[in-house]
Structure formats: C-alpha cells, structure tokens
Design a protein around this motif. Sequence first.
Motif, PDB file in Angstrom:
ATOM      1  N   SER A  63     -25.753 -36.497   1.974  1.00 50.71           N
ATOM      2  CA  SER A  63     -26.365 -37.302   0.660  1.00 50.71           C
ATOM      3  C   SER A  63     -25.507 -36.796  -0.560  1.00 50.71           C
ATOM      4  O   SER A  63     -25.676 -37.644  -1.449  1.00 50.71           O
ATOM      5  N   THR A  64     -24.586 -35.819  -0.647  1.00 44.58           N
ATOM      6  CA  THR A  64     -24.003 -35.664  -1.907  1.00 44.58           C
ATOM      7  C   THR A  64     -22.795 -36.853  -1.739  1.00 44.58           C
ATOM      8  O   THR A  64     -22.025 -37.016  -2.912  1.00 44.58           O
ATOM      9  N   LEU A  65     -22.270 -37.214  -0.548  1.00 37.39           N
ATOM     10  CA  LEU A  65     -20.960 -38.007  -0.723  1.00 37.39           C
ATOM     11  C   LEU A  65     -21.403 -39.568  -0.107  1.00 37.39           C
ATOM     12  O   LEU A  65     -21.392 -40.518  -0.643  1.00 37.39           O
TER      13      LEU A  65
ATOM     14  N   ARG B 217     -24.366 -41.549  -0.893  1.00 36.43           N
ATOM     15  CA  ARG B 217     -24.192 -42.195  -2.107  1.00 36.43           C
ATOM     16  C   ARG B 217     -23.286 -43.443  -1.857  1.00 36.43           C
ATOM     17  O   ARG B 217     -23.589 -44.339  -2.689  1.00 36.43           O
TER      18      ARG B 217
ATOM     19  N   TYR C 299     -25.677 -32.673   3.500  1.00 37.65           N
ATOM     20  CA  TYR C 299     -24.003 -32.823   2.995  1.00 37.65           C
ATOM     21  C   TYR C 299     -23.697 -34.351   2.654  1.00 37.65           C
ATOM     22  O   TYR C 299     -23.045 -34.406   1.514  1.00 37.65           O
TER      23      TYR C 299
END
Length: 283
Positions: free
Chosen positions: A15-17, A20, A13
Amino acid sequence: SSKQNGRGTFSFYASTLNDRLLAYRGLVEDMRRGLAAGEFFLEYQPRFDTRGRSVRSVEALVRWHHPERGRIGPVDFIPIAERSGLIMPLGEWVLRTACQAAAQWPAIGVSVNVSPVQFHNTDVAELVRRVVEETGFDASRLEVEVTEGVLLEDAERARNALGGLKALGVKLAMDDFGTGYSSLSSLRSFPFDVIKIDRQFINDMEDRDGGREVVQAILGLGKALGLSVTAEGVETVRQLTMLTADDCIEVQGYLLAHPMSLESVSTLLSGGGAGKHREGQAA
Ligand code: C2E
Ligand code: MG
Ligand code: MG
Ligand code: MG
C-alpha cells in the motif's frame, strides 16, 4: 511479527508503493475514459459587483461525475491530470465548454483557470485563439486565471504566452494572490489585469490582528498599479461590509453564490432573484 502476518504484511507494504502506483494508474485510466464518456462538467461561480450586487462575470470550475465514486472535486483530480498530461485535453475541453456557455450570456465575462502544466507544454495563446474562433466568443470577455506557478519555471515562456493572450484581448488574473513567493514582483513584470486575493486573507479579516490591514494593503496595491481586485471566498456579511467599505469592487464567495449549473446561471442572469443567490448546500 511481520512474517507471521503473511499476506496482510505484504499488502501493508504494497500500500505504500505498489498500491499507490496502481491507484494512480487506475485514476488516470478512469479520467481518460471519463473524458471520452462526458463525465466531466463545469459549474460557474458568479463574481459580483460590491455596489450594485450585479454579476460581472462567472468563473468556470471543473467537476467530475465518476460512475462509481460519484462527484469528485478538482482538488482531487487536477494534480493527477497535471502529472499524467491529461490536463491538456481536459483544459482544452474546459476552455471550449466555458466559451460556448458564456456565448449565451451576452452581458458578462467568463474566467477559466489554466494550469501551469498547460503553459509549459502547449501554446496556450494559440489554443485560446482557436477556441474563440470556433465558438464565436468575444476574446475580450474571456479572462484567464493563473497562479504564479506559471511564472516560476520558465519565465520567458510564460511572458510570451501571457503576451500572446493579451494580444488577443484576453484579460489575465493572478489567482490565489499572496500565497506564493514572488507575487509582488510578478505583478509588475507580467501583464496582469486582475488580482484575486486568496480566500485565506479574506478569512483572516475578521479574526486576526492586522488581517483587515493586509487586505487593505492589497487593495491599495491594486489601485496603485491600475489593477482590478477581486476578493475570493467571501463567506460572511461582515467580510462583505468591510470589503465594500474598503472600496473592493468585486467579490466572490459562498455568501453571495456557490458554484452553480449552467441553467442556474441563466436563471440568475434573467432576474431569477435578487440579493443572495445560493445553490446546493445551505450557507
Ligand atoms: P480557485 O481557482 O482559487 O477557485 C476557487 C475555489 O474556492 C473553488 O473550489 C470554489 O468552489 C471555492 N470557493 C468559492 N467560494 C468559496 C467560499 O466562500 N469559501 C470557500 N471555502 N471556498 C470557496 P473548487 O471548485 O474546488 O476548485 C479548487 C481549485 O481547483 C481552484 O481554485 C483551481 O485552482 C482548481 N480548478 C478548478 N477548476 C479548474 C480547471 O478547470 N482547470 C484548472 N487547471 N484548475 C481548476
Ligand atoms: Mg480561480
Ligand atoms: Mg483562487
Ligand atoms: Mg486555488
């Protein structure tokens, strides 16, 4: 299920927000440090006369030698520099370094890519005026390459900045010509001297129906408007032959020379080889 995966799920989870964002911040921090530490450097890609095959000018292209990741190309850090504002100090460094380098090569010009973000946030003409003064470089040997992104957001501001550059004697090139939305009208309403045909069109010359005709049309357009035309990304002898036959005067691309170090440019200019000039990877 996701609950059972526990930590793994969280990191997926994240890694998507969050990851990044952290990666972005990490890179910005690395860039800031790298700028101070001298990790950025320029390579210069010659632009050749199709007839004499002599070097007319070189384009400065920035690279980053990251201490852990190694060499990073501009496509991977210019967008981050633009988003973070670091393009301002980086762009100024590029301009100064390129002018200092080119001051050693009396016979040729140098071109520098300037980001739309620089145009929107700083007085680029004033920056150039200051840098040519500091470096003693002749402004008429400098060319500024812009993409039409410069012209889209604030046309009035762009017009003033480009006018200011022209007043200094700097040449203006529209880079990546043909890839944007308003290239044609921009050519008439802004004071460009040079069109750089995007390499996609050069690539299409050989293998697509009508590809060569499109390039011929751009060459004709340049002629009609009194602009000089440079073909970017020339990779094959056949492309070069066609461009020469079609009266394209200037070419740039791996076939003739890769971007190269300062030392290699000096060697090339002092007659260190005729015909093809390559550096780095074999073409
Ligand atoms: P650009 O200004 O259109 O530069 C041409 C790019 O095509 C360069 O990639 C060059 O190495 C590459 N190239 C040259 N000949 C050939 C060829 O025959 N075949 C192929 N496939 N590629 C070729 P590079 O150095 O990775 O730069 C990419 C882009 O990054 C540049 O596109 C420019 O938009 C930007 N850039 C580079 N240096 C700077 C800089 O100092 N400031 C700013 N704002 N942008 C920069
Ligand atoms: Mg360029
Ligand atoms: Mg280009
Ligand atoms: Mg480009």
